[in-house]
Design a protein around this motif. Structure first.
Motif, PDB file in Angstrom:
ATOM      1  N   SER A 111       0.799  -1.224   0.000  1.00 48.86           N
ATOM      2  CA  SER A 111       0.000   0.000   0.000  1.00 48.86           C
ATOM      3  C   SER A 111       0.832   1.275   0.000  1.00 48.86           C
ATOM      4  CB  SER A 111      -0.921   0.008   1.242  1.00 48.86           C
ATOM      5  OG  SER A 111      -0.145  -0.067   2.426  1.00 48.86           O
ATOM      6  N   LYS A 112       2.142   1.150   0.020  1.00 52.98           N
ATOM      7  CA  LYS A 112       2.993   2.338   0.124  1.00 52.98           C
ATOM      8  C   LYS A 112       3.900   2.441  -1.094  1.00 52.98           C
ATOM      9  CE  LYS A 112       6.234   4.674   3.240  1.00 52.98           C
ATOM     10  NZ  LYS A 112       6.930   4.646   4.539  1.00 52.98           N
ATOM     11  N   ARG A 113       3.887   3.603  -1.717  1.00 52.59           N
ATOM     12  CA  ARG A 113       4.716   3.824  -2.902  1.00 52.59           C
ATOM     13  C   ARG A 113       6.180   4.012  -2.488  1.00 52.59           C
ATOM     14  NH1 ARG A 113       6.149   8.471  -5.873  1.00 52.59           N
ATOM     15  NH2 ARG A 113       6.535   8.033  -8.093  1.00 52.59           N
ATOM     16  N   ARG A 114       7.072   3.351  -3.186  1.00 55.49           N
ATOM     17  CA  ARG A 114       8.493   3.458  -2.880  1.00 55.49           C
ATOM     18  C   ARG A 114       9.085   4.649  -3.645  1.00 55.49           C
ATOM     19  NH1 ARG A 114      11.128  -2.091  -4.213  1.00 55.49           N
ATOM     20  NH2 ARG A 114       9.824  -1.918  -6.056  1.00 55.49           N
ATOM     21  N   THR A 115       9.616   5.615  -2.906  1.00 51.97           N
ATOM     22  CA  THR A 115      10.089   6.850  -3.542  1.00 51.97           C
ATOM     23  C   THR A 115      11.597   6.899  -3.715  1.00 51.97           C
ATOM     24  OG1 THR A 115      10.150   7.903  -1.360  1.00 51.97           O
ATOM     25  CG2 THR A 115       8.131   8.166  -2.655  1.00 51.97           C
ATOM     26  N   LEU A 154      12.444  -2.447   0.480  1.00 52.97           N
ATOM     27  CA  LEU A 154      13.414  -2.689  -0.584  1.00 52.97           C
ATOM     28  C   LEU A 154      12.838  -3.640  -1.622  1.00 52.97           C
ATOM     29  CD1 LEU A 154      16.469  -2.220  -1.389  1.00 52.97           C
ATOM     30  CD2 LEU A 154      16.930  -4.394  -0.274  1.00 52.97           C
ATOM     31  N   ILE A 155      11.993  -4.549  -1.159  1.00 49.70           N
ATOM     32  CA  ILE A 155      11.428  -5.587  -2.023  1.00 49.70           C
ATOM     33  C   ILE A 155       9.998  -5.233  -2.401  1.00 49.70           C
ATOM     34  CG2 ILE A 155      10.952  -8.060  -2.256  1.00 49.70           C
ATOM     35  CD1 ILE A 155      13.903  -7.386  -1.788  1.00 49.70           C
ATOM     36  N   GLY A 156       9.720  -5.258  -3.697  1.00 50.36           N
ATOM     37  CA  GLY A 156       8.367  -5.056  -4.195  1.00 50.36           C
ATOM     38  C   GLY A 156       7.909  -6.291  -4.960  1.00 50.36           C
ATOM     39  N   VAL A 157       6.702  -6.229  -5.471  1.00 51.12           N
ATOM     40  CA  VAL A 157       6.159  -7.362  -6.233  1.00 51.12           C
ATOM     41  C   VAL A 157       7.039  -7.656  -7.444  1.00 51.12           C
ATOM     42  CG1 VAL A 157       4.185  -8.175  -7.581  1.00 51.12           C
ATOM     43  CG2 VAL A 157       3.815  -6.888  -5.460  1.00 51.12           C
ATOM     44  N   GLN A 158       7.550  -6.591  -8.081  1.00 52.66           N
ATOM     45  CA  GLN A 158       8.406  -6.776  -9.249  1.00 52.66           C
ATOM     46  C   GLN A 158       9.629  -7.623  -8.905  1.00 52.66           C
ATOM     47  OE1 GLN A 158       9.520  -3.142 -11.261  1.00 52.66           O
ATOM     48  NE2 GLN A 158      11.416  -4.024 -12.037  1.00 52.66           N
ATOM     49  N   GLU A 159      10.271  -7.338  -7.743  1.00 55.61           N
ATOM     50  CA  GLU A 159      11.469  -8.096  -7.344  1.00 55.61           C
ATOM     51  C   GLU A 159      11.133  -9.550  -7.046  1.00 55.61           C
ATOM     52  OE1 GLU A 159      12.353  -4.169  -7.632  1.00 55.61           O
ATOM     53  OE2 GLU A 159      10.934  -4.879  -6.090  1.00 55.61           O
ATOM     54  N   ALA A 196      19.510   3.963   5.136  1.00 56.52           N
ATOM     55  CA  ALA A 196      19.979   2.885   6.004  1.00 56.52           C
ATOM     56  C   ALA A 196      19.138   1.655   5.721  1.00 56.52           C
ATOM     57  CB  ALA A 196      19.871   3.282   7.473  1.00 56.52           C
ATOM     58  N   ILE A 197      19.813   0.532   5.435  1.00 56.53           N
ATOM     59  CA  ILE A 197      19.122  -0.708   5.103  1.00 56.53           C
ATOM     60  C   ILE A 197      19.118  -1.623   6.324  1.00 56.53           C
ATOM     61  CG2 ILE A 197      19.066  -2.694   3.554  1.00 56.53           C
ATOM     62  CD1 ILE A 197      20.721  -1.067   1.579  1.00 56.53           C
ATOM     63  N   PHE A 198      17.959  -2.150   6.668  1.00 52.83           N
ATOM     64  CA  PHE A 198      17.835  -3.091   7.778  1.00 52.83           C
ATOM     65  C   PHE A 198      16.891  -4.213   7.365  1.00 52.83           C
ATOM     66  CE2 PHE A 198      14.074  -0.578   8.136  1.00 52.83           C
ATOM     67  CZ  PHE A 198      13.121  -1.368   8.748  1.00 52.83           C
ATOM     68  N   ARG A 199      16.823  -5.269   8.194  1.00 50.55           N
ATOM     69  CA  ARG A 199      15.928  -6.390   7.868  1.00 50.55           C
ATOM     70  C   ARG A 199      15.027  -6.787   9.036  1.00 50.55           C
ATOM     71  NH1 ARG A 199      17.886 -10.955   7.439  1.00 50.55           N
ATOM     72  NH2 ARG A 199      19.951 -10.569   8.287  1.00 50.55           N
ATOM     73  N   THR A 200      15.503  -6.653  10.281  1.00 44.64           N
ATOM     74  CA  THR A 200      14.770  -7.178  11.429  1.00 44.64           C
ATOM     75  C   THR A 200      14.365  -6.068  12.396  1.00 44.64           C
ATOM     76  OG1 THR A 200      16.743  -7.497  12.800  1.00 44.64           O
ATOM     77  CG2 THR A 200      16.176  -9.261  11.264  1.00 44.64           C
ATOM     78  N   GLY A 201      13.470  -6.420  13.315  1.00 42.76           N
ATOM     79  CA  GLY A 201      13.041  -5.468  14.330  1.00 42.76           C
ATOM     80  C   GLY A 201      14.179  -5.025  15.222  1.00 42.76           C
ATOM     81  N   ASP A 202      15.071  -5.960  15.585  1.00 41.95           N
ATOM     82  CA  ASP A 202      16.224  -5.607  16.412  1.00 41.95           C
ATOM     83  C   ASP A 202      17.137  -4.621  15.691  1.00 41.95           C
ATOM     84  OD1 ASP A 202      15.489  -7.024  18.616  1.00 41.95           O
ATOM     85  OD2 ASP A 202      16.810  -8.734  18.259  1.00 41.95           O
ATOM     86  N   GLN A 203      17.329  -4.840  14.399  1.00 37.29           N
ATOM     87  CA  GLN A 203      18.153  -3.910  13.629  1.00 37.29           C
ATOM     88  C   GLN A 203      17.495  -2.534  13.554  1.00 37.29           C
ATOM     89  OE1 GLN A 203      18.859  -5.805   9.833  1.00 37.29           O
ATOM     90  NE2 GLN A 203      20.629  -6.935  10.585  1.00 37.29           N
ATOM     91  N   LEU A 204      16.171  -2.513  13.464  1.00 36.15           N
ATOM     92  CA  LEU A 204      15.464  -1.238  13.416  1.00 36.15           C
ATOM     93  C   LEU A 204      15.685  -0.458  14.714  1.00 36.15           C
ATOM     94  CD1 LEU A 204      13.564   0.745  12.021  1.00 36.15           C
ATOM     95  CD2 LEU A 204      11.634  -0.554  12.954  1.00 36.15           C
ATOM     96  N   LYS A 205      15.665  -1.162  15.851  1.00 29.76           N
ATOM     97  CA  LYS A 205      15.935  -0.495  17.134  1.00 29.76           C
ATOM     98  C   LYS A 205      17.310   0.160  17.131  1.00 29.76           C
ATOM     99  CE  LYS A 205      13.062  -3.158  20.379  1.00 29.76           C
ATOM    100  NZ  LYS A 205      12.387  -4.116  19.518  1.00 29.76           N
ATOM    101  N   ARG A 210      17.705  -1.867  -7.954  1.00 30.36           N
ATOM    102  CA  ARG A 210      16.657  -0.919  -8.357  1.00 30.36           C
ATOM    103  C   ARG A 210      16.650   0.290  -7.417  1.00 30.36           C
ATOM    104  NH1 ARG A 210      11.666  -0.297 -10.853  1.00 30.36           N
ATOM    105  NH2 ARG A 210      10.031   0.626  -9.573  1.00 30.36           N
ATOM    106  N   PHE A 211      16.803   0.034  -6.137  1.00 28.18           N
ATOM    107  CA  PHE A 211      16.825   1.078  -5.109  1.00 28.18           C
ATOM    108  C   PHE A 211      17.927   2.103  -5.399  1.00 28.18           C
ATOM    109  CE2 PHE A 211      19.385   1.530  -1.078  1.00 28.18           C
ATOM    110  CZ  PHE A 211      18.718   2.628  -0.559  1.00 28.18           C
ATOM    111  N   LEU A 212      19.111   1.638  -5.777  1.00 31.71           N
ATOM    112  CA  LEU A 212      20.218   2.549  -6.055  1.00 31.71           C
ATOM    113  C   LEU A 212      20.088   3.211  -7.425  1.00 31.71           C
ATOM    114  CD1 LEU A 212      23.203   0.510  -4.573  1.00 31.71           C
ATOM    115  CD2 LEU A 212      21.899   2.362  -3.527  1.00 31.71           C
ATOM    116  N   ASP A 213      19.462   2.504  -8.374  1.00 35.44           N
ATOM    117  CA  ASP A 213      19.257   3.093  -9.703  1.00 35.44           C
ATOM    118  C   ASP A 213      18.253   4.259  -9.649  1.00 35.44           C
ATOM    119  OD1 ASP A 213      21.032   1.436 -10.954  1.00 35.44           O
ATOM    120  OD2 ASP A 213      19.531  -0.013 -11.621  1.00 35.44           O
TER     121      ASP A 213
END
Length: 552
Positions: A191-195, A242-247, A202-211, A305-308
């Motif tokens: 539901s959120k457009r990636r801008t 970072l990941i969308g349906v296209q990826e 900053a790239i993270f994957r888990t809740g602990d990393q987000l903290k 794609r994110f860096l492009d």
């Protein structure tokens, strides 16, 4: 002298009757040593592998030679393969190279069916990750090494059924595909457009990393938080996916393409020299399981794609040595972007082929900074301070410490854990309390020992650390955080494994105790002589606060 090798608790009980009094037994850390009756029983935990840096370099070069840059989903696993498989293999052959054996006996696995996937890397530290076992992963390599030294007649291998193992491997790979697919879908924002519009991310994957990067978000103006594939529900307004349906769709095509390549390509082998012996790695074997990790394909495509789409000058990554860290380095190296690593976990003196993968690495503690700079002399590493500890101390509502001892357990040596707890209770003053934080893989119920024990069940593992006066653990990385907070820290190294690695975790910052009697003396000192009024919250905060100028 016969040498019997038991790498996990599943191989040991069924074959324990074969042990004779004059045998030497090499055993993994999940096996109960008290039940082994022989001349000498050697724990792999206590073995320092020989020629590790030389082997790491050769291993890295051979993987690159075997696959090339195109197969990034394989080459990005070089660190995980090394630290979760080949270090233990090196420990075994280091021992065999020193022992004057008449025969080597292996139990489990098969020469025609290797299990090499290290998905869910933390789980490969235990004996049966995703239907595999240490024996199934390592015995084929050990057997090759023994045979290469012209000692095939000295090898006795009780193998498992090949058809059963192939079925297990098929189920395992299907499970890998299913789990990583679920992992991807759980990370997607529909539901959120990636801008991708910020200058820093900053790239993270888990809740602990987000903290760990909440502090970064409050410090660097306009930084974008981007989430890669990871389990756990996180409020979507906090990040961009970072990941969308296209990826996801493209990663499925990648999976199919690589499975077709695997099916039709001719197998090729690379040889690795190890302590005067040799092993051979099969390209098809390595491709077979790594190509089932959809998260590798999707992470690569999403990051590209994110860096492009963006115009970033600096990207922060919370990955240290994993396949994601190597994919970060692979993609950013092709662009004019500075990749900055933010250390969030202590890794001690763990040496891997490709580390650090970043242009610049910020160490989270003084202990880590010294250890990492000593190990990786050519890397750019700077001490920045702990984001998490800074945030926790800032939110602390009182400078007064509780009269408490907190014990962070480890998942090995449960009997030692219990003895440590009983020793603390014996010396614990009436007005003090003992808090225990179980390691995620330690399921022992310590509350049954005494009603003076309270379990730390908070969702975040560091919350209980702030208020405690005394911190005890065997080899947990929590010791590093406790030292950074200037706590009374007691590392307990009463077993061979802990004694062999404790210095690599805490350096020379404090002295460990090597017996329960020494633990008693340290506890008495802590309870009677230490002036805890000297622990000043404002002073600690000033000392550990993140050096914000490095983030600008």
């Amino acid at each position: 002298m016969r040498v019997l090798i038991f790498l996990d608790e599943f191989a040991y009980p069924k074959n324990a009757s074969e042990i004779q009094q004059d045998d030497t037994v090499i055993y993994g850390k999940n096996i109960n040593v008290e039940s082994i009756n022989c001349t000498e029983a050697i724990s792999l935990s206590s073995v320092e592998p020989n020629s590790i840096q030389q082997f790491a370099s050769e291993f890295d070069n051979k993987i690159d030679e075997l696959f090339g840059e195109e197969a990034y989903h394989c080459t990005s696993q070089v660190n995980d393969w090394f630290k979760f498989l080949f270090i233990e293999f090196l420990q075994v052959v280091t021992l065999l190279d020193e022992l004057n054996y008449s025969s080597v006996h292996l139990y489990g696995g098969h020469s025609s069916c290797s299990f090499v996937s290290v998905y869910l890397a933390a789980n490969t530290e235990v004996s049966r990750p995703l239907l595999s076992s240490r024996a199934r992963m390592l015995n084929p390599l050990i057997a090759q090494w023994v045979k290469s030294k012209g000692q095939e007649s000295k090898l006795y291998w009780k193998k498992e059924g090949i058809f059963m193992l192939r079925l297990v491997k098929w189920i395992r790979n299907f499970a890998l595909l299913t789990i990583t697919s679920f992992n991807l879908f759980s990370s997607v924002q529909f539901s959120k457009r990636r801008t991708f519009a910020a200058k820093q991310a900053a790239i993270f994957r888990t809740g602990d990393q987000l903290k760990n990067i909440e502090y970064l978000k409050n410090t660097v103006t306009g930084i974008e938080l981007v989430r890669g594939p990871g389990f756990g529900k996180i409020q979507s307004e906090q990040y961009t996916s970072l990941i969308g349906v296209q990826e996801i769709v493209l990663s499925l095509f990648d999976f199919i393409a690589w499975k077709i390549k695997e099916l039709f390509c001719l197998d090729s082998l690379v040889s690795l020299t190890v302590l005067n012996g040799e092993i051979k790695l099969s390209k098809k074997t390595l491709l077979s399981e790594s190509s089932c990790l959809l998260t590798s394909f999707a992470y690569y495509r999403g990051l590209k794609r994110f860096l492009d789409l963006g115009s970033y000058s600096r990207v922060y990554s919370l990955e240290m040595t994993s396949r994601y860290a190597l994919i970060d380095a692979c993609v950013t190296a092709k662009r004019d972007i500075e990749l900055v690593g933010l250390q969030t976990i202590s890794i001690g003196n763990l040496y891997v082929p490709k580390f650090p993968a970043q242009d610049l690495l910020f160490a989270k503690s003084r202990v880590d900074n010294l250890l990492l700079q000593k190990l990786y002399k050519n890397a750019r590493i700077e001490y920045i301070g702990s984001f998490t500890l800074s945030s926790l101390v800032e939110r602390c509502d009182s400078e007064e410490l509780d009269k408490s001892v907190i014990f962070y357990t480890q998942p090995y040596g449960i009997n030692d854990n219990v003895n440590i707890v009983k020793s603390v209770l014996k010396e614990l003053p009436d007005e003090w309390k003992l808090i225990i934080r179980n390691h995620p893989r330690d399921s022992y119920n310590y509350e049954t020992i005494s009603d003076r024990i309270a379990l730390d069940t908070e969702s975040f593992y560091l919350n209980g650390l702030i208020k405690a006066r005394v911190v005890i653990s065997k080899t947990s990385s929590i010791l590093v955080e406790a030292i950074e907070l200037q706590k009374k820290v007691i590392p307990v190294a009463i077993d061979a494994y802990s004694q062999s690695i404790i210095e690599s975790i805490i350096g020379n910052s404090c002295k460990s105790v090597n017996s329960l009697e020494a633990l008693k003396e340290e506890l008495l000192s802590a309870f009677q002589n230490v002036d805890y009024s000297a622990w000043n919250l404002s002073h600690v905060l000033k000392d550990i606060t993140v050096k914000k100028e490095l983030l600008v």
